[in-house]
Design a protein around this motif. Sequence first.
Motif, short mmCIF file in Angstrom:
data_model
loop_
_atom_site.label_atom_id
_atom_site.label_comp_id
_atom_site.label_asym_id
_atom_site.label_seq_id
_atom_site.Cartn_x
_atom_site.Cartn_y
_atom_site.Cartn_z
N LEU A 244 0.90 -1.23 -0.03
CA LEU A 244 0.01 -0.21 0.15
C LEU A 244 0.72 1.20 -0.02
O LEU A 244 0.51 2.11 -0.56
N ARG A 245 1.83 1.16 0.66
CA ARG A 245 2.91 2.49 0.66
C ARG A 245 3.39 2.53 -0.68
O ARG A 245 3.33 3.99 -1.09
N GLN A 246 3.84 1.50 -1.36
CA GLN A 246 4.40 1.87 -2.63
C GLN A 246 3.24 2.11 -3.50
O GLN A 246 3.61 3.09 -4.45
N ALA A 247 2.11 1.88 -3.22
CA ALA A 247 1.00 2.07 -4.17
C ALA A 247 0.76 3.78 -4.17
O ALA A 247 0.39 4.46 -4.99
N ASN A 248 0.69 4.10 -2.76
CA ASN A 248 0.37 5.70 -2.52
C ASN A 248 1.34 6.62 -2.57
O ASN A 248 1.27 7.84 -2.68
N GLU A 249 2.73 6.02 -2.92
CA GLU A 249 3.69 6.79 -3.17
C GLU A 249 3.94 7.46 -4.44
O GLU A 249 3.56 6.89 -5.43
N THR A 250 4.33 8.82 -4.38
CA THR A 250 4.44 9.47 -5.74
C THR A 250 5.59 9.20 -6.16
O THR A 250 6.77 9.30 -5.57
N PRO A 251 5.91 8.74 -7.61
CA PRO A 251 7.06 8.43 -8.17
C PRO A 251 7.96 9.79 -8.38
O PRO A 251 7.35 10.79 -8.76
N LEU A 252 9.10 9.61 -8.32
CA LEU A 252 10.10 10.72 -8.50
C LEU A 252 10.30 10.89 -10.20
O LEU A 252 10.28 9.84 -10.78
N PRO A 253 10.44 12.06 -10.54
CA PRO A 253 10.57 12.24 -11.92
C PRO A 253 12.05 11.85 -12.31
O PRO A 253 12.76 12.36 -11.57
N LEU A 261 18.62 12.76 -14.52
CA LEU A 261 19.58 12.96 -13.38
C LEU A 261 19.21 11.80 -12.51
O LEU A 261 18.09 11.32 -12.48
N PRO A 262 20.20 11.58 -11.58
CA PRO A 262 20.11 10.64 -10.29
C PRO A 262 19.17 11.04 -9.60
O PRO A 262 18.57 12.26 -9.46
N ALA A 263 18.57 10.13 -8.87
CA ALA A 263 17.20 10.18 -7.84
C ALA A 263 17.72 11.14 -6.85
O ALA A 263 17.02 11.93 -6.21
N PHE A 264 18.89 11.14 -6.29
CA PHE A 264 19.33 11.97 -4.99
C PHE A 264 19.42 13.43 -5.38
O PHE A 264 18.95 14.42 -4.60
N ILE A 265 19.77 13.88 -6.85
CA ILE A 265 19.68 15.09 -7.12
C ILE A 265 18.48 15.70 -7.52
O ILE A 265 18.09 16.64 -6.95
N ILE A 266 17.41 14.72 -8.04
CA ILE A 266 16.09 15.28 -8.23
C ILE A 266 15.33 15.56 -6.81
O ILE A 266 14.65 16.29 -6.68
N LYS A 267 15.82 14.70 -5.71
CA LYS A 267 15.36 15.10 -4.41
C LYS A 267 15.70 16.12 -3.92
O LYS A 267 15.05 16.88 -3.26
N GLN A 268 16.79 16.69 -4.04
CA GLN A 268 17.62 17.97 -3.65
C GLN A 268 17.03 19.06 -4.61
O GLN A 268 16.66 20.08 -3.62
N LYS A 269 16.60 18.99 -5.73
CA LYS A 269 15.93 20.12 -6.48
C LYS A 269 14.47 20.28 -6.22
O LYS A 269 13.98 21.50 -5.83
N LEU A 270 13.81 19.22 -5.48
CA LEU A 270 12.30 19.23 -5.29
C LEU A 270 12.32 19.54 -3.62
O LEU A 270 11.26 19.70 -3.08
#
Length: 273
Positions: A244-253, A261-270
């Motif tokens: 359920l957590r994976q289903a409700n989680e908003t995927p990162l662009p 870009l890598p996931a950690f850089i996109i998290k920093q931008k957002l």
Amino acid sequence: MLRTRLIQAASSAQRAFSTSQKALAAKQMTVRDALNSALDDELARDDRVFILGEEVAQYDGAYKVSRGLWKKYGDKRVIDTPITEMGFAGIAVGAAMAGLRPVCEFMTWNFSMQAIDHAKILDCAKPPVGDRPLPISHIIESPRSTWLNEINDILHRDRVGELIAPPLDKSKSDKMEAARLIVIRRRKMKKHKLKKLRRKMKFEWAKVRQRREMRKEKAFQAKLISQIKQAEAFSAEQHVAEILRQANETPLPRFWKGRRLPAFIIKQKLGIK
């Protein structure tokens, strides 16, 4: 009467000794080791004893009867000969007539019959050895009687001092022919050693394959045990909550301003921690 009793007592004691427990418990050895020990004792006891034959020195003999004797007594007592049974059989016969004690080793027993020809020739010639005649009084007739009669005729002529030998091949020197025979023998021995090595390595590789199979079996058992532990620790409630957590989680662009870009850089931008 006393002498008869002493003889009977000695013979009975000898029989008792030969069948005693001490005699039965004597050291057991193979025929090859017994021959090697006897040759070693005779070489050490009498300086006139020597061994000659094919591969008896450095190779320790074709059947390993002379193992270790060349290293112990040297080249003068243990002599390697070319592949000429007729030649070194004659050398052994002549050495024995001169007072030495040769031990002539042949690859197979039928080659030892070459000594009959030499002994028969000497019996026909009857040359003196020192002041004594030859001790040969009777010899077994060789089947090649015609050949021996021809040699006997030659020996009784005036050509006794000449060299009696078959004509040599003048196109090749003796050294070249000997080198060719040595190369052939070395090739044969190399093939023989490779054959023995393959036979030995066959069992060694079987052991290696067995160890590999054991390692694979152990790895499979460890993997199976870990899966069993995971199955025992499985919780249905936690599994459903995670889904359920994976289903409700908003995927990162995956892209930011047209660039991947890598996931950690996109998290920093957002601004997501």
